[in-house]
Scaffold this motif. Structure first.
Motif, PDB file in Angstrom:
ATOM      1  N   THR A 109       2.790  -7.785   7.151  1.00  0.00           N
ATOM      2  CA  THR A 109       1.521  -7.155   6.655  1.00  0.00           C
ATOM      3  C   THR A 109       1.384  -5.874   5.521  1.00  0.00           C
ATOM      4  O   THR A 109       1.089  -5.507   4.558  1.00  0.00           O
ATOM      5  N   ASP A 110       2.353  -4.219   6.552  1.00  0.00           N
ATOM      6  CA  ASP A 110       2.255  -3.610   5.317  1.00  0.00           C
ATOM      7  C   ASP A 110       2.785  -3.071   3.957  1.00  0.00           C
ATOM      8  O   ASP A 110       2.483  -2.952   3.010  1.00  0.00           O
ATOM      9  N   GLY A 111       4.031  -3.917   4.313  1.00  0.00           N
ATOM     10  CA  GLY A 111       4.714  -4.263   2.998  1.00  0.00           C
ATOM     11  C   GLY A 111       4.123  -5.156   2.127  1.00  0.00           C
ATOM     12  O   GLY A 111       4.062  -5.322   0.933  1.00  0.00           O
ATOM     13  N   MET A 112       3.228  -6.502   2.408  1.00  0.00           N
ATOM     14  CA  MET A 112       2.491  -7.030   1.368  1.00  0.00           C
ATOM     15  C   MET A 112       1.119  -5.702   0.978  1.00  0.00           C
ATOM     16  O   MET A 112       0.673  -6.300  -0.247  1.00  0.00           O
ATOM     17  N   LYS A 113       0.741  -5.152   1.672  1.00  0.00           N
ATOM     18  CA  LYS A 113      -0.256  -4.089   1.391  1.00  0.00           C
ATOM     19  C   LYS A 113       0.703  -3.433   0.306  1.00  0.00           C
ATOM     20  O   LYS A 113       0.214  -2.862  -1.242  1.00  0.00           O
ATOM     21  N   GLN A 114       1.560  -3.008   0.038  1.00  0.00           N
ATOM     22  CA  GLN A 114       2.052  -2.304  -0.392  1.00  0.00           C
ATOM     23  C   GLN A 114       2.364  -3.137  -1.939  1.00  0.00           C
ATOM     24  O   GLN A 114       2.053  -2.231  -3.179  1.00  0.00           O
ATOM     25  N   VAL A 115       3.228  -4.219  -2.127  1.00  0.00           N
ATOM     26  CA  VAL A 115       2.766  -5.046  -2.908  1.00  0.00           C
ATOM     27  C   VAL A 115       1.795  -5.083  -3.424  1.00  0.00           C
ATOM     28  O   VAL A 115       1.189  -5.093  -5.170  1.00  0.00           O
ATOM     29  N   GLN A 116       0.626  -5.307  -3.053  1.00  0.00           N
ATOM     30  CA  GLN A 116      -1.080  -5.542  -3.536  1.00  0.00           C
ATOM     31  C   GLN A 116      -0.607  -4.217  -4.329  1.00  0.00           C
ATOM     32  O   GLN A 116      -1.226  -4.560  -5.767  1.00  0.00           O
ATOM     33  N   ASN A 117      -0.741  -3.445  -3.534  1.00  0.00           N
ATOM     34  CA  ASN A 117      -1.190  -2.310  -4.532  1.00  0.00           C
ATOM     35  C   ASN A 117      -0.480  -1.543  -5.609  1.00  0.00           C
ATOM     36  O   ASN A 117      -1.144  -0.954  -6.875  1.00  0.00           O
ATOM     37  N   GLU A 118       0.781  -1.653  -5.665  1.00  0.00           N
ATOM     38  CA  GLU A 118       1.536  -1.865  -7.053  1.00  0.00           C
ATOM     39  C   GLU A 118       1.742  -2.958  -8.297  1.00  0.00           C
ATOM     40  O   GLU A 118       1.534  -2.069  -9.127  1.00  0.00           O
ATOM     41  N   ILE A 119       0.537  -3.390  -7.436  1.00  0.00           N
ATOM     42  CA  ILE A 119       0.500  -5.287  -8.582  1.00  0.00           C
ATOM     43  C   ILE A 119      -0.704  -4.445  -9.286  1.00  0.00           C
ATOM     44  O   ILE A 119      -1.435  -4.041  -9.904  1.00  0.00           O
TER      45      ILE A 119
END
Length: 119
Positions: A109-119
């Motif tokens: 979940t944390d990794g997905m949030k980081q990916v979303q923030n980078e996009i």
């Protein structure tokens, strides 16, 4: 661990014999409850499966689970062995610890949030 859990989930979903066990449990439950408001149930809570070992026959040793499995075995010789083979991934998944799965889930979940923030 997630692949193990995924394999177990797929084994439960695709096991025709496990489905027959659940159908038999429902049929027996409806028979035992016939004549009551609970006698025509279309389903049951999964927690109800835990009670199958507690409900005993008149001999006080045969559980409702044993009755259901024995009935299915009498209709199909080798039913239990085939069921065990179909559900082999479930045995492996049963050894997983909930805390480790929760940790992995949180990391994903944390990794997905980081990916979303980078996009």
């Amino acid at each position: 661990p997630l692949l193990t859990l995924d394999s177990a989930t797929e084994a439960l979903r695709s096991s025709s014999r496990f489905i027959r066990v659940l159908e038999s449990v429902l049929a027996v439950g409806n028979h035992l409850n016939s004549g009551t408001h609970r006698g025509a149930a279309e389903g049951f809570r999964i927690t109800g499966l835990l009670k199958l070992l507690d409900i005993k026959g008149v001999d006080r040793s045969t559980s409702l689970l044993h009755f259901v499995i024995d009935s299915l075995e009498s209709k199909e010789s080798g039913f239990v062995n085939a069921l065990e083979a179909e559900l082999k991934p479930v045995n492996k998944a049963a050894g997983l610890h909930f805390d480790s799965l929760k940790t992995i889930s949180n990391e994903l979940t944390d990794g997905m949030k980081q990916v979303q923030n980078e996009i």
